[in-house]
Design an enzyme around this catalytic site. Structure first.
Site: not given
Ligand code: PGA
Length: 260
Positions: A78, A146, A148, A153
């Site tokens: 992404d 959350n 995601h 999301e």
């Molecule tokens: P993070 O993000 O590795 O910075 O915890 C993971 C994500 O939001 O998919």
């Protein structure tokens, strides 16, 4: 993918124990041990704090000649909307800072960047490039607090390809530090759950107590878009690597074994 098969879940002594394990997966693919085809395997990387130590170690492996970047193709999940590879805050920028070999791969055309402006035609062309490369052999994933996956999301469709999406507020809060003094973007381009689930193998990593609730929903809640990560239970070859804090709310039966 129309069935449910629980992902293998392993709890690590510490988050760092994931690094040699992930390197070994990349090494095996890059060296061709895993494939009879002549095509270079396509590996899709995830960004975020979860993978910082992995990328530093991957960079060191490449510099020491133990992994050869010309032996695999790379891509990522992404990108923030409009963030070209050289723009600080962006995912590809982060990836190339942590592992400069990715920047060289991009320059050579062996790293497929997510089209950051989100034009429909460019997204379909990106999917076709992935398909022509033989599909994704290994997909690395993190998970948001959350639930995601990439920027899918809560409430996301599980049946979408690459698309433009709006970030959840908690995602923007978590991303704040990388954009200071500016505000985090509101939109991003993301691989959809349908694209992610086409990968031959998926390894999701989640570390820290902040991820415990999302991990429990992913593995023990309903399989639906409320927790996009739950869609991993529709994949036949998914592995979840956790540290004990991220695993702390799971029923014992959900865990395949400890890994040292
Ligand atoms: P993070 O993000 O590795 O910075 O915890 C993971 C994500 O939001 O998919």
């Amino acid at each position: 993918m129309d069935h449910q098969a629980p992902p293998q879940v392993r709890v690590l002594d510490a988050a760092d124990a994931a690094v040699p394990f992930l390197l070994q997966e990349v090494r095996a693919l890059a060296s061709g041990q895993e494939s009879e085809s002549n095509q270079r395997p396509l590996i899709s990387f995830a960004t975020g704090g979860t993978f910082t130590a992995f990328f530093r170690a991957l960079d060191a492996e490449i510099k020491q000649g133990r992994i050869t970047p010309t032996e695999f193709l790379g891509t990522h999940l992404d990108e923030y909307m409009g963030f070209e590879p050289e723009r600080p805050g962006g995912m590809l920028h982060e990836l190339s800072l942590r592992c400069p070999a990715m920047r060289d791969m991009l320059a050579r055309g062996s790293f497929l960047p997510v089209p950051c402006h989100g034009a429909e035609g460019s997204l379909r062309a990106h999917e076709e490039r992935i398909e022509r490369a033989g599909g994704i052999k290994l997909q690395l994933l993190g998970i948001g607090r959350n639930g995601h996956i990439a920027f899918n999301e809560p409430g996301a469709s599980l049946d979408e390809g690459f698309h433009v999406t709006t970030l959840a507020e908690s995602t923007r809060v978590d991303a704040k530090a990388r954009f200071v003094p500016d505000q985090p973007p509101r939109r991003a381009v993301t691989a959809g759950m349908k694209s992610i689930l086409t990968a031959e193998r998926i390894i999701l990593c989640a570390f820290g107590a902040d991820k415990a609730a999302a991990v429990t929903s992913m593995l023990q809640g309903e399989v639906n878009g409320t927790c996009p990560a739950s869609a991993l239970r529709m994949h036949k070859n998914a592995l979840v690597l956790l540290d004990s804090a991220a695993a702390s709310n799971l029923d014992a039966g959900a865990i395949a074994g400890a890994m040292h």
